[in-house]
Write a protein that holds these residues in place. Sequence first.
Motif, PDB file in Angstrom:
ATOM      1  N   ASP A  65     -21.522  -7.995 -18.448  1.00 52.26           N
ATOM      2  CA  ASP A  65     -22.598  -7.952 -19.434  1.00 52.26           C
ATOM      3  C   ASP A  65     -23.795  -8.780 -18.948  1.00 52.26           C
ATOM      4  OD1 ASP A  65     -22.091 -10.682 -19.998  1.00 52.26           O
ATOM      5  OD2 ASP A  65     -20.824 -10.200 -21.707  1.00 52.26           O
ATOM      6  N   LEU A  66     -24.850  -8.809 -19.742  1.00 59.82           N
ATOM      7  CA  LEU A  66     -26.086  -9.455 -19.294  1.00 59.82           C
ATOM      8  C   LEU A  66     -25.881 -10.927 -18.980  1.00 59.82           C
ATOM      9  CD1 LEU A  66     -29.105  -9.351 -18.740  1.00 59.82           C
ATOM     10  CD2 LEU A  66     -29.515  -9.703 -21.193  1.00 59.82           C
ATOM     11  N   GLU A  67     -25.116 -11.636 -19.793  1.00 64.05           N
ATOM     12  CA  GLU A  67     -24.909 -13.059 -19.539  1.00 64.05           C
ATOM     13  C   GLU A  67     -24.141 -13.278 -18.247  1.00 64.05           C
ATOM     14  OE1 GLU A  67     -26.286 -15.677 -21.044  1.00 64.05           O
ATOM     15  OE2 GLU A  67     -27.399 -14.078 -22.077  1.00 64.05           O
ATOM     16  N   GLU A  68     -23.151 -12.443 -17.980  1.00 63.65           N
ATOM     17  CA  GLU A  68     -22.406 -12.548 -16.712  1.00 63.65           C
ATOM     18  C   GLU A  68     -23.315 -12.260 -15.525  1.00 63.65           C
ATOM     19  OE1 GLU A  68     -17.900 -11.169 -17.294  1.00 63.65           O
ATOM     20  OE2 GLU A  68     -19.320  -9.743 -18.150  1.00 63.65           O
ATOM     21  N   ARG A  69     -24.145 -11.249 -15.658  1.00 60.75           N
ATOM     22  CA  ARG A  69     -25.059 -10.906 -14.568  1.00 60.75           C
ATOM     23  C   ARG A  69     -26.068 -12.028 -14.341  1.00 60.75           C
ATOM     24  NH1 ARG A  69     -25.309  -6.016 -17.536  1.00 60.75           N
ATOM     25  NH2 ARG A  69     -27.592  -6.118 -17.776  1.00 60.75           N
ATOM     26  N   LYS A  70     -26.578 -12.598 -15.422  1.00 59.46           N
ATOM     27  CA  LYS A  70     -27.519 -13.718 -15.300  1.00 59.46           C
ATOM     28  C   LYS A  70     -26.868 -14.893 -14.576  1.00 59.46           C
ATOM     29  CE  LYS A  70     -30.651 -13.171 -19.272  1.00 59.46           C
ATOM     30  NZ  LYS A  70     -31.028 -13.755 -20.572  1.00 59.46           N
ATOM     31  N   ARG A  71     -25.644 -15.212 -14.955  1.00 59.16           N
ATOM     32  CA  ARG A  71     -24.947 -16.346 -14.328  1.00 59.16           C
ATOM     33  C   ARG A  71     -24.758 -16.100 -12.845  1.00 59.16           C
ATOM     34  NH1 ARG A  71     -20.886 -16.620 -17.615  1.00 59.16           N
ATOM     35  NH2 ARG A  71     -19.438 -15.350 -16.399  1.00 59.16           N
ATOM     36  N   PHE A  72     -24.342 -14.888 -12.483  1.00 61.41           N
ATOM     37  CA  PHE A  72     -24.142 -14.554 -11.071  1.00 61.41           C
ATOM     38  C   PHE A  72     -25.447 -14.682 -10.300  1.00 61.41           C
ATOM     39  CE2 PHE A  72     -23.815 -11.870  -7.372  1.00 61.41           C
ATOM     40  CZ  PHE A  72     -22.490 -11.956  -6.971  1.00 61.41           C
ATOM     41  N   VAL A  73     -26.514 -14.095 -10.832  1.00 56.31           N
ATOM     42  CA  VAL A  73     -27.801 -14.095 -10.138  1.00 56.31           C
ATOM     43  C   VAL A  73     -28.365 -15.505 -10.023  1.00 56.31           C
ATOM     44  CG1 VAL A  73     -30.219 -13.412 -10.424  1.00 56.31           C
ATOM     45  CG2 VAL A  73     -28.409 -11.699 -10.599  1.00 56.31           C
ATOM     46  N   HIS A  74     -28.204 -16.310 -11.057  1.00 58.27           N
ATOM     47  CA  HIS A  74     -28.706 -17.683 -11.008  1.00 58.27           C
ATOM     48  C   HIS A  74     -28.004 -18.476  -9.915  1.00 58.27           C
ATOM     49  CE1 HIS A  74     -29.208 -21.925 -12.487  1.00 58.27           C
ATOM     50  NE2 HIS A  74     -30.453 -21.491 -12.566  1.00 58.27           N
ATOM     51  N   ILE A  75     -26.680 -18.357  -9.835  1.00 58.10           N
ATOM     52  CA  ILE A  75     -25.929 -19.063  -8.794  1.00 58.10           C
ATOM     53  C   ILE A  75     -26.288 -18.514  -7.418  1.00 58.10           C
ATOM     54  CG2 ILE A  75     -23.615 -19.475  -7.868  1.00 58.10           C
ATOM     55  CD1 ILE A  75     -22.667 -19.433 -10.846  1.00 58.10           C
ATOM     56  N   TYR A  76     -26.415 -17.202  -7.319  1.00 56.35           N
ATOM     57  CA  TYR A  76     -26.788 -16.560  -6.057  1.00 56.35           C
ATOM     58  C   TYR A  76     -28.121 -17.115  -5.553  1.00 56.35           C
ATOM     59  CZ  TYR A  76     -28.353 -12.871  -2.860  1.00 56.35           C
ATOM     60  OH  TYR A  76     -28.837 -12.185  -1.765  1.00 56.35           O
ATOM     61  N   MET A  77     -29.118 -17.177  -6.412  1.00 63.10           N
ATOM     62  CA  MET A  77     -30.453 -17.599  -5.999  1.00 63.10           C
ATOM     63  C   MET A  77     -30.509 -19.089  -5.712  1.00 63.10           C
ATOM     64  SD  MET A  77     -32.815 -15.173  -8.500  1.00 63.10           S
ATOM     65  CE  MET A  77     -34.331 -15.297  -7.536  1.00 63.10           C
ATOM     66  N   LYS A  78     -29.794 -19.899  -6.492  1.00 67.37           N
ATOM     67  CA  LYS A  78     -29.841 -21.355  -6.305  1.00 67.37           C
ATOM     68  C   LYS A  78     -29.031 -21.817  -5.100  1.00 67.37           C
ATOM     69  CE  LYS A  78     -30.418 -24.457  -9.186  1.00 67.37           C
ATOM     70  NZ  LYS A  78     -30.364 -25.551 -10.183  1.00 67.37           N
ATOM     71  N   SER A  79     -28.081 -20.988  -4.649  1.00 66.74           N
ATOM     72  CA  SER A  79     -27.176 -21.430  -3.590  1.00 66.74           C
ATOM     73  C   SER A  79     -27.888 -21.676  -2.265  1.00 66.74           C
ATOM     74  CB  SER A  79     -26.053 -20.405  -3.391  1.00 66.74           C
ATOM     75  OG  SER A  79     -26.571 -19.186  -2.917  1.00 66.74           O
ATOM     76  N   SER A  80     -29.076 -21.109  -2.103  1.00 68.10           N
ATOM     77  CA  SER A  80     -29.820 -21.340  -0.866  1.00 68.10           C
ATOM     78  C   SER A  80     -30.959 -22.328  -1.065  1.00 68.10           C
ATOM     79  CB  SER A  80     -30.382 -20.013  -0.336  1.00 68.10           C
ATOM     80  OG  SER A  80     -31.325 -19.487  -1.243  1.00 68.10           O
ATOM     81  N   GLY A  81     -30.934 -23.038  -2.184  1.00 73.97           N
ATOM     82  CA  GLY A  81     -31.936 -24.062  -2.428  1.00 73.97           C
ATOM     83  C   GLY A  81     -33.102 -23.615  -3.272  1.00 73.97           C
TER      84      GLY A  81
END
Length: 221
Positions: A140-156
Amino acid sequence: MRDPEISALIASKLREFHDLDMSGPKTVHLWDRLRNWLKVSQSLCSAEEAKEFHFDVLAEEINSLEKSLAGADQKIGFCHNDLQYGNAMIDEETRQITIIDYEYASFNPIAYDVANHFCEMAADYHSDTPHILDYSKYPDLEERKRFVHIYMKSSGEDPTEGQMKDFLEMIEKYALTSHLIWGFWGVISEHVNDIDFDYVEYARQRFEQYWLRKPILLGSN
């Protein structure tokens, strides 16, 4: 894959994968693969299958999708293109993720790779009916948001709400191409594989999702 801890580990590992500096031209392979697999599908399938799956219009659908998606400013990276649960291994002690099986890997829009990963959450290939997909399991949207946020932040990065929103919208649109690619894969596999798997029914579900989701995501019939 939907477990928050494991999903976070996969998000970070996928970002690391996308940032690999592989040799060779960094050319998008997605559109050529779609067109090639459509041609192979047409050469192998029956007239009934071609009619049911609307193969007569899918070449134009691919052209329309490419035109719709290619204009956006998007990152191209080295993509796995098949990140289903069987291709993500975890060390139970260290909690390290290892991505395996690279036969479909190529440069593509990273949004496509994330979209394909999300689509795979509908599958359970170890059930009594491994070809049946359950799209209620799509994140769902919240799961997708969480994944994308971690994905983007993982490289700084420190992504803004606008950047996350744009990326999430692009991911959903690229899910359409995932449905087409794996629909073609199902049709082709039915004619070249002897594995006990209902490839045609799998293909049918992917094409159905394409036609169901297209007007929602692109605003067209």
